[in-house]
Design an enzyme around this catalytic site. Structure first.
Site, mmCIF file in Angstrom:
data_model
loop_
_atom_site.group_PDB
_atom_site.id
_atom_site.type_symbol
_atom_site.label_atom_id
_atom_site.label_comp_id
_atom_site.label_asym_id
_atom_site.label_seq_id
_atom_site.Cartn_x
_atom_site.Cartn_y
_atom_site.Cartn_z
ATOM 1 N N GLU A 296 0.829 -1.210 0.000
ATOM 2 C CA GLU A 296 0.000 0.000 0.000
ATOM 3 C C GLU A 296 0.862 1.259 0.000
ATOM 4 O O GLU A 296 1.994 1.244 0.494
ATOM 5 C CB GLU A 296 -0.902 0.004 1.229
ATOM 6 C CG GLU A 296 -0.123 -0.101 2.538
ATOM 7 C CD GLU A 296 -0.725 0.699 3.668
ATOM 8 O OE1 GLU A 296 -1.086 1.867 3.426
ATOM 9 O OE2 GLU A 296 -0.806 0.167 4.779
ATOM 10 N N VAL B 93 -5.107 -0.123 2.874
ATOM 11 C CA VAL B 93 -5.208 -1.580 2.731
ATOM 12 C C VAL B 93 -6.427 -1.954 1.889
ATOM 13 O O VAL B 93 -6.335 -2.784 0.981
ATOM 14 C CB VAL B 93 -5.268 -2.263 4.119
ATOM 15 C CG1 VAL B 93 -5.752 -3.705 4.002
ATOM 16 C CG2 VAL B 93 -3.898 -2.206 4.791
ATOM 17 N N SER C 29 -12.706 0.972 10.323
ATOM 18 C CA SER C 29 -11.957 1.070 9.067
ATOM 19 C C SER C 29 -12.577 0.224 7.969
ATOM 20 O O SER C 29 -13.028 -0.907 8.203
ATOM 21 C CB SER C 29 -10.516 0.614 9.292
ATOM 22 O OG SER C 29 -9.835 0.590 8.055
ATOM 23 N N ALA C 30 -12.564 0.771 6.755
ATOM 24 C CA ALA C 30 -13.034 0.034 5.576
ATOM 25 C C ALA C 30 -12.133 -1.170 5.281
ATOM 26 O O ALA C 30 -12.508 -2.052 4.510
ATOM 27 C CB ALA C 30 -13.071 0.966 4.360
ATOM 28 N N ASP C 31 -10.958 -1.192 5.912
ATOM 29 C CA ASP C 31 -10.077 -2.357 5.743
ATOM 30 C C ASP C 31 -10.824 -3.654 6.069
ATOM 31 O O ASP C 31 -10.644 -4.669 5.390
ATOM 32 C CB ASP C 31 -8.863 -2.275 6.681
ATOM 33 C CG ASP C 31 -7.862 -1.190 6.287
ATOM 34 O OD1 ASP C 31 -8.048 -0.549 5.239
ATOM 35 O OD2 ASP C 31 -6.893 -0.997 7.049
ATOM 36 N N LYS D 160 -3.439 -1.415 14.353
ATOM 37 C CA LYS D 160 -2.600 -0.321 14.835
ATOM 38 C C LYS D 160 -2.913 -0.007 16.295
ATOM 39 O O LYS D 160 -4.008 -0.282 16.783
ATOM 40 C CB LYS D 160 -2.846 0.917 13.969
ATOM 41 C CG LYS D 160 -2.144 0.803 12.631
ATOM 42 C CD LYS D 160 -2.497 1.924 11.725
ATOM 43 C CE LYS D 160 -3.932 1.794 11.261
ATOM 44 N NZ LYS D 160 -4.229 2.679 10.140
HETATM 45 N N1 PSU Z 1 -0.255 0.830 8.777
HETATM 46 C C1 PSU Z 1 0.749 1.663 9.069
HETATM 47 N N2 PSU Z 1 0.605 2.968 8.740
HETATM 48 C C2 PSU Z 1 -0.500 3.435 8.054
HETATM 49 C C3 PSU Z 1 -1.568 2.540 7.732
HETATM 50 C C4 PSU Z 1 -1.373 1.256 8.122
HETATM 51 O O1 PSU Z 1 1.751 1.227 9.659
HETATM 52 O O2 PSU Z 1 -0.574 4.615 7.729
HETATM 53 C C5 PSU Z 1 -2.786 2.992 6.947
HETATM 54 C C6 PSU Z 1 -3.202 1.805 6.075
HETATM 55 O O3 PSU Z 1 -3.273 2.271 4.751
HETATM 56 C C7 PSU Z 1 -4.544 1.391 6.576
HETATM 57 C C8 PSU Z 1 -5.093 2.722 6.957
HETATM 58 O O4 PSU Z 1 -5.284 0.727 5.604
HETATM 59 O O5 PSU Z 1 -3.986 3.314 7.649
HETATM 60 C C9 PSU Z 1 -6.363 2.634 7.772
HETATM 61 O O6 PSU Z 1 -6.914 3.907 7.859
HETATM 62 P P1 PSU Z 1 -8.391 4.086 8.442
HETATM 63 O O7 PSU Z 1 -8.284 3.767 9.901
HETATM 64 O O8 PSU Z 1 -8.715 5.554 8.172
HETATM 65 O O9 PSU Z 1 -9.276 3.158 7.687
HETATM 66 MN MN MN Z 2 -12.244 5.743 9.762
#
Ligand code: PSU
Ligand code: MN
Length: 304
Positions: free
Chosen positions: A25, A106, A138-140, A157
């Site tokens: 990514e 992701v 997260s949409a992940d 995370k």
């Molecule tokens: N892992 C890391 N650093 C990041 C991310 C993941 O070590 O910046 C990013 C990834 O792209 C993950 C995203 O898919 O954060 C998730 O963001 P959100 O919580 O807004 O869905």
């Molecule tokens: Mn979010």
């Protein structure tokens, strides 16, 4: 109509020749890490993958399409802070139509990789259910549930609720597999109290699990969780205190939506004197290596 998913020549040749590929990514480059450490991240992850005998397939949106296999020149465009927008799967059509420079999370990365025929990916930590209920999920997670393949990460995370995230992944039929561990890793810290039901020890076991998943026609990603390298692991309570402070600052500053995760990660780095940054880079590199070893193990079996 031509496909808006462009597969770079090196990746296409690898696919045709049965050479292992690892999808990566770019949100971690565009938003997750500060400059110039983001450039170091590209180099370390790409090198780890090549050393293991695989090809890196960096994914990102640019010039009106989504590319799997960005080259160094293309990747350089994502380095400057603020240059790229954060693109989750739902944002892909907008990024393509507006010819935006889009750093894929992701969810967008595994979507594009699957369409290109690449089924192994690596990242740092996944998004998940944020603390304080399921207002921000997260949409992940949903994308992991509807994309066949394998993603190597170091768990959710630090800013995520690991228990709620593990429960949500169960509901979504995404199997969490410990890579040499029995408890869910926690990004910068080695583990959460969440006990895992599944474990693999080494690339060959992981590869055969992926083969089984694809053989079953399974539509979800196997989430392989590899803990942060021991020497870089941070104490879980220290990370928890810093994460809680980061949440307080984000609330006070009114940072919401997709800006929240990059904001929290930046505050975390500041509060831990940059140690979280070293751990983050170290685990990204190690996950790239592990994913490449798994992809190579599969390529070997397939060629036998
Ligand atoms: N892992 C890391 N650093 C990041 C991310 C993941 O070590 O910046 C990013 C990834 O792209 C993950 C995203 O898919 O954060 C998730 O963001 P959100 O919580 O807004 O869905
Ligand atoms: Mn979010």
């Amino acid at each position: 109509m031509a496909s808006a998913v462009v597969v770079a020549d090196e990746v296409r040749t690898a696919l045709e020749g049965g050479v292992a590929i690892v999808a990566l990514e770019t949100s971690v480059i565009g938003q997750g890490l500060p400059s110039p450490r983001n450039e170091e991240c590209i180099r370390r992850m790409s090198t780890a993958i090549r050393m293991a005998g695989a090809v890196p397939g960096w994914v990102g949106a640019l010039d009106g399409h989504v590319t799997v296999g960005l080259d160094d020149g293309e990747l350089a465009r994502f380095l400057e802070p603020g240059a790229a927008t954060k693109v989750a799967r739902r944002d892909l059509p907008v990024a393509v139509a507006t010819r935006a420079l889009g750093a894929t999370t992701v969810s967008a990365t595994i979507w594009a990789a699957a369409r290109a025929g690449v089924d192994v990916a690596a990242t740092g930590g996944i998004g998940g259910v944020h603390r304080g209920g399921d207002r921000d999920v997260s949409a992940d997670l949903l994308e992991l549930a509807r994309t066949p393949g394998m993603l190597v990460c170091s768990g959710p995370k630090s800013i995520i609720d690991p228990v709620a995230t593990a429960e949500k992944l169960e509901e979504l039929s995404v199997a969490i597999v410990g890579y040499g561990v029995d408890r869910l890793p926690f990004f910068l810290a080695s583990e959460t109290p969440v006990e895992l039901e599944h474990r693999v020890d080494g690339p060959a076991e992981a590869a055969s699990m992926l083969d089984a998943s694809l053989g079953l026609g399974s539509d979800s990603t196997l989430l392989v969780c590899n803990p942060v390298p021991r020497a870089l692991a941070m104490p879980a309570d220290e990370v928890a205190v810093a994460a809680a402070e980061a949440e307080r600052r984000a609330d006070a500053a009114g940072v919401e939506g997709k800006a929240r995760t990059p904001y929290l990660l930046a505050v975390l780095a500041e509060l831990t004197d940059g140690r979280s940054l070293e751990a983050n880079l170290g685990l990204l590199e190690d996950n790239a290596r592990v994913a490449a070893e798994i992809a190579v193990a599969r390529a070997v079996t397939a060629g036998a």
